[in-house]
Design a protein around this motif. Structure first.
Motif, mmCIF file in Angstrom:
data_model
loop_
_atom_site.group_PDB
_atom_site.id
_atom_site.type_symbol
_atom_site.label_atom_id
_atom_site.label_comp_id
_atom_site.label_asym_id
_atom_site.label_seq_id
_atom_site.Cartn_x
_atom_site.Cartn_y
_atom_site.Cartn_z
ATOM 1 N N ASP A 103 46.280 10.370 1.525
ATOM 2 C CA ASP A 103 47.454 10.335 2.394
ATOM 3 C C ASP A 103 48.756 10.618 1.654
ATOM 4 O OD1 ASP A 103 45.908 9.723 4.598
ATOM 5 O OD2 ASP A 103 45.994 7.577 4.209
ATOM 6 N N ASP A 104 48.819 10.242 0.370
ATOM 7 C CA ASP A 104 50.062 10.378 -0.373
ATOM 8 C C ASP A 104 49.735 10.432 -1.864
ATOM 9 O OD1 ASP A 104 49.996 7.501 -1.371
ATOM 10 O OD2 ASP A 104 50.049 7.204 0.801
ATOM 11 N N PRO A 105 50.713 10.768 -2.716
ATOM 12 C CA PRO A 105 50.450 10.879 -4.161
ATOM 13 C C PRO A 105 49.901 9.605 -4.792
ATOM 14 C CG PRO A 105 52.546 11.887 -3.614
ATOM 15 C CD PRO A 105 52.086 11.181 -2.377
ATOM 16 N N GLU A 106 50.433 8.442 -4.383
ATOM 17 C CA GLU A 106 49.985 7.187 -4.961
ATOM 18 C C GLU A 106 48.517 6.928 -4.644
ATOM 19 O OE1 GLU A 106 50.126 3.582 -7.076
ATOM 20 O OE2 GLU A 106 51.351 5.397 -7.083
ATOM 21 N N SER A 107 48.112 7.173 -3.383
ATOM 22 C CA SER A 107 46.713 6.990 -2.999
ATOM 23 C C SER A 107 45.814 7.948 -3.773
ATOM 24 C CB SER A 107 46.543 7.220 -1.495
ATOM 25 O OG SER A 107 47.280 6.290 -0.754
ATOM 26 N N THR A 108 46.282 9.181 -3.965
ATOM 27 C CA THR A 108 45.501 10.169 -4.719
ATOM 28 C C THR A 108 45.283 9.687 -6.149
ATOM 29 O OG1 THR A 108 46.582 11.895 -3.408
ATOM 30 C CG2 THR A 108 45.344 12.610 -5.329
ATOM 31 N N SER B 288 46.465 24.901 -0.302
ATOM 32 C CA SER B 288 47.906 24.706 -0.101
ATOM 33 C C SER B 288 48.219 23.302 0.410
ATOM 34 C CB SER B 288 48.428 25.738 0.907
ATOM 35 O OG SER B 288 47.764 25.610 2.153
ATOM 36 N N ARG B 289 47.178 22.518 0.676
ATOM 37 C CA ARG B 289 47.415 21.159 1.180
ATOM 38 C C ARG B 289 47.903 20.236 0.072
ATOM 39 N NH1 ARG B 289 42.581 19.790 5.508
ATOM 40 N NH2 ARG B 289 42.814 21.658 6.763
ATOM 41 N N LYS B 290 48.554 19.162 0.483
ATOM 42 C CA LYS B 290 49.100 18.207 -0.467
ATOM 43 C C LYS B 290 48.098 17.099 -0.752
ATOM 44 C CE LYS B 290 53.830 18.872 1.268
ATOM 45 N NZ LYS B 290 55.004 18.196 1.874
ATOM 46 N N HIS B 291 48.304 16.414 -1.882
ATOM 47 C CA HIS B 291 47.558 15.204 -2.251
ATOM 48 C C HIS B 291 46.049 15.467 -2.311
ATOM 49 C CE1 HIS B 291 51.456 14.038 -0.956
ATOM 50 N NE2 HIS B 291 51.155 13.907 0.315
ATOM 51 N N VAL B 292 45.652 16.570 -2.920
ATOM 52 C CA VAL B 292 44.235 16.953 -3.001
ATOM 53 C C VAL B 292 43.743 16.778 -4.433
ATOM 54 C CG1 VAL B 292 42.585 18.845 -2.765
ATOM 55 C CG2 VAL B 292 44.424 18.593 -1.096
ATOM 56 N N PHE B 293 42.538 16.221 -4.592
ATOM 57 C CA PHE B 293 41.927 16.158 -5.913
ATOM 58 C C PHE B 293 40.505 16.708 -5.829
ATOM 59 C CE2 PHE B 293 41.150 12.100 -3.851
ATOM 60 C CZ PHE B 293 39.840 11.776 -4.162
ATOM 61 N N GLN B 294 39.978 17.134 -6.983
ATOM 62 C CA GLN B 294 38.695 17.839 -7.021
ATOM 63 C C GLN B 294 37.707 17.090 -7.893
ATOM 64 O OE1 GLN B 294 38.772 22.109 -7.573
ATOM 65 N NE2 GLN B 294 36.955 22.057 -8.842
ATOM 66 N N GLY C 210 59.226 3.197 0.060
ATOM 67 C CA GLY C 210 59.721 4.563 -0.049
ATOM 68 C C GLY C 210 58.669 5.555 -0.495
ATOM 69 N N ILE C 211 57.398 5.118 -0.575
ATOM 70 C CA ILE C 211 56.322 6.015 -0.990
ATOM 71 C C ILE C 211 55.929 6.935 0.155
ATOM 72 C CG2 ILE C 211 53.922 6.117 -1.777
ATOM 73 C CD1 ILE C 211 54.399 3.426 -3.145
ATOM 74 N N TYR C 212 55.826 6.353 1.346
ATOM 75 C CA TYR C 212 55.471 7.133 2.525
ATOM 76 C C TYR C 212 56.737 7.414 3.324
ATOM 77 C CZ TYR C 212 53.198 8.513 6.886
ATOM 78 O OH TYR C 212 52.800 9.219 7.999
ATOM 79 N N LYS C 213 56.985 8.688 3.589
ATOM 80 C CA LYS C 213 58.176 9.068 4.348
ATOM 81 C C LYS C 213 57.761 9.951 5.527
ATOM 82 C CE LYS C 213 61.228 8.932 0.327
ATOM 83 N NZ LYS C 213 62.159 9.701 -0.531
ATOM 84 N N ASP C 214 58.445 9.743 6.637
ATOM 85 C CA ASP C 214 58.169 10.556 7.812
ATOM 86 C C ASP C 214 58.510 12.007 7.550
ATOM 87 O OD1 ASP C 214 57.300 8.464 9.354
ATOM 88 O OD2 ASP C 214 59.286 8.017 10.163
ATOM 89 N N GLU C 215 57.716 12.908 8.163
ATOM 90 C CA GLU C 215 58.065 14.314 8.102
ATOM 91 C C GLU C 215 59.272 14.551 9.001
ATOM 92 O OE1 GLU C 215 54.683 17.192 8.082
ATOM 93 O OE2 GLU C 215 53.494 15.401 8.482
ATOM 94 N N ALA C 216 59.955 15.658 8.742
ATOM 95 C CA ALA C 216 61.198 15.926 9.470
ATOM 96 C C ALA C 216 60.963 16.139 10.957
ATOM 97 C CB ALA C 216 61.894 17.139 8.862
ATOM 98 N N VAL C 217 59.854 16.787 11.320
ATOM 99 C CA VAL C 217 59.582 17.122 12.722
ATOM 100 C C VAL C 217 58.231 16.583 13.178
ATOM 101 C CG1 VAL C 217 59.307 19.007 14.384
ATOM 102 C CG2 VAL C 217 61.032 19.190 12.566
ATOM 103 N N PHE C 218 57.174 16.989 12.516
ATOM 104 C CA PHE C 218 55.828 16.571 12.920
ATOM 105 C C PHE C 218 55.590 15.110 12.550
ATOM 106 C CE2 PHE C 218 55.446 21.059 13.170
ATOM 107 C CZ PHE C 218 54.389 21.342 14.011
ATOM 108 N N GLY C 219 54.973 14.384 13.472
ATOM 109 C CA GLY C 219 54.575 13.017 13.182
ATOM 110 C C GLY C 219 55.669 11.976 13.229
ATOM 111 N N CYS C 220 56.842 12.321 13.750
ATOM 112 C CA CYS C 220 57.912 11.322 13.814
ATOM 113 C C CYS C 220 58.121 10.879 15.265
ATOM 114 C CB CYS C 220 59.204 11.869 13.221
ATOM 115 S SG CYS C 220 59.942 13.213 14.154
ATOM 116 N N LEU C 221 58.975 9.904 15.444
ATOM 117 C CA LEU C 221 59.264 9.417 16.790
ATOM 118 C C LEU C 221 60.111 10.445 17.541
ATOM 119 C CD1 LEU C 221 60.082 5.700 15.977
ATOM 120 C CD2 LEU C 221 58.146 6.507 17.338
#
Length: 335
Positions: free
Chosen positions: A38-43, A18-24, A133-144
């Motif tokens: 970390d993000d779709p572009e890096s994947t 269920s995690r995001k940005h995963v490849f096999q 605009g590739i990396y965006k803060d999460e709404a709650v976790f990991g923000c200031l």
């Protein structure tokens, strides 16, 4: 760890986790490995670079498909016999590898290292990804914290208040052995994180495992962009633990708390009150104030730069949280 890439395949993985940005990565030896970026572009970059390395690998193994039984389609197509109106069902085939898998030569290993080094060097930094605009803060976790509280127009984040309320809502939660010390199911913790980032706080009251709730609360503080006790106050807070008298320590901690921003001070105040209530059930949960301080020391404060004496600093971080809990009323009392 060394992986034989000859004959391997790599692609996005959407159904294994269920995690995001995963490849096999699937190797010729039937080894399956999941990686997370970390993000779709890096994947995408990782996948393309690994595919490029795979293409340049010499073909070392002969792959042979072998059916586990005669092909039923062929059986129904024998010359001179009437074809059956019933379609045969082909059985699965297995990938058979003949010979042994050879290890990469030193030259090939160095080539792969060079490719990976090149990739890391050209990988854009976080600030660059944010600007694009590739990396965006999460709404709650990991923000200031200040940004989150400003958006919610509260002095304490809604998630922190609701999570504490969900934990304290049942006596059996507070009495659970090893609360905050024991780890909750990581998958469930991540599901709560996802739901909370979607502004669904009701999920907290549907979770029966208090260790999952406690794990989510700890994760929130660990992933804050800036620690709850800011890094610029880290050395000053550690120094307060070295003062000779209790009175001097209390005066110093009151001074430090006065330097905290309103969201930091209000959130820390609420969290410490909660931890004190948890310690009141220590007869059942075995979580005394020193135990809670060990858990939350590195969770609530950390230095801006890696320390040269991490073990000593970690111990003193625990002392800071322990002092804040033991002398809570004197440190936070209104003058």
């Amino acid at each position: 760890m060394e992986i034989e890439l000859s004959g391997s395949t790599v692609d996005w993985s959407v159904d294994k986790t269920s995690r995001k940005h995963v490849f096999q990565l699937n190797t010729s030896t039937d080894l399956q490995i999941l990686f997370q970026a970390d993000d779709p572009e890096s994947t995408r970059i990782w996948i393309e670079d690994i595919q490029d390395v795979i293409k340049r690998q010499p073909v070392r193994e002969l792959l042979r498909l072998r059916s586990t039984s005669p092909d039923p389609y062929m059986e129904n197509s024998v010359v001179g016999e009437k074809k059956s109106s019933r379609l045969g069902r082909a059985k699965s085939t297995k990938l058979k590898i003949s010979g042994s898998v050879e290890t990469l030569t030193s030259e090939e290993k160095n080539k792969i290292r060079a490719q990976l080094k090149k990739f890391f060097n050209r990988r854009p930094g976080r600030e660059s990804l944010v600007k694009k605009g590739i990396y965006k803060d999460e709404a709650v976790f990991g923000c200031l914290l200040e940004k989150l509280c400003s958006r919610e127009m509260k002095s304490v984040p809604n998630f922190v208040k609701e999570c504490i309320a969900a934990i304290e809502g049942k006596d059996e939660n507070m009495k659970t052995d090893g609360i905050y010390r024991a780890s909750g199911n990581l998958s469930q913790v991540q599901k709560i994180r996802f739901q909370v980032d979607q502004n669904n706080l009701t999920c907290l009251y549907h979770e029966d495992d208090v260790h999952v709730l406690a794990g989510a609360l700890k994760l929130f503080f660990r992933e804050m962009r800036e620690p709850l006790i800011p890094s610029d106050l880290f050395a000053e807070a550690l120094g307060a633990t070295n003062l000779h008298t209790k009175k001097e320590q209390i005066v110093k901690f009151r001074e430090i708390m006065g330097k905290l921003g309103k969201p930091n001070r209000a959130t820390l105040h609420l969290l410490l009150k909660h931890l004190l209530r948890v310690s009141e059930f220590s007869e059942y949960n075995r979580m005394l104030i020193p135990n809670l301080a060990i858990v939350f020391g590195p969770t609530l404060m950390w230095p801006a730069h890696e320390s040269t004496n991490m073990a000593l600093d970690l111990m003193r971080q625990n002392f800071v949280i322990e002092a804040l809990l033991l002398d809570f009323d004197l440190i936070f009392e209104k003058r």
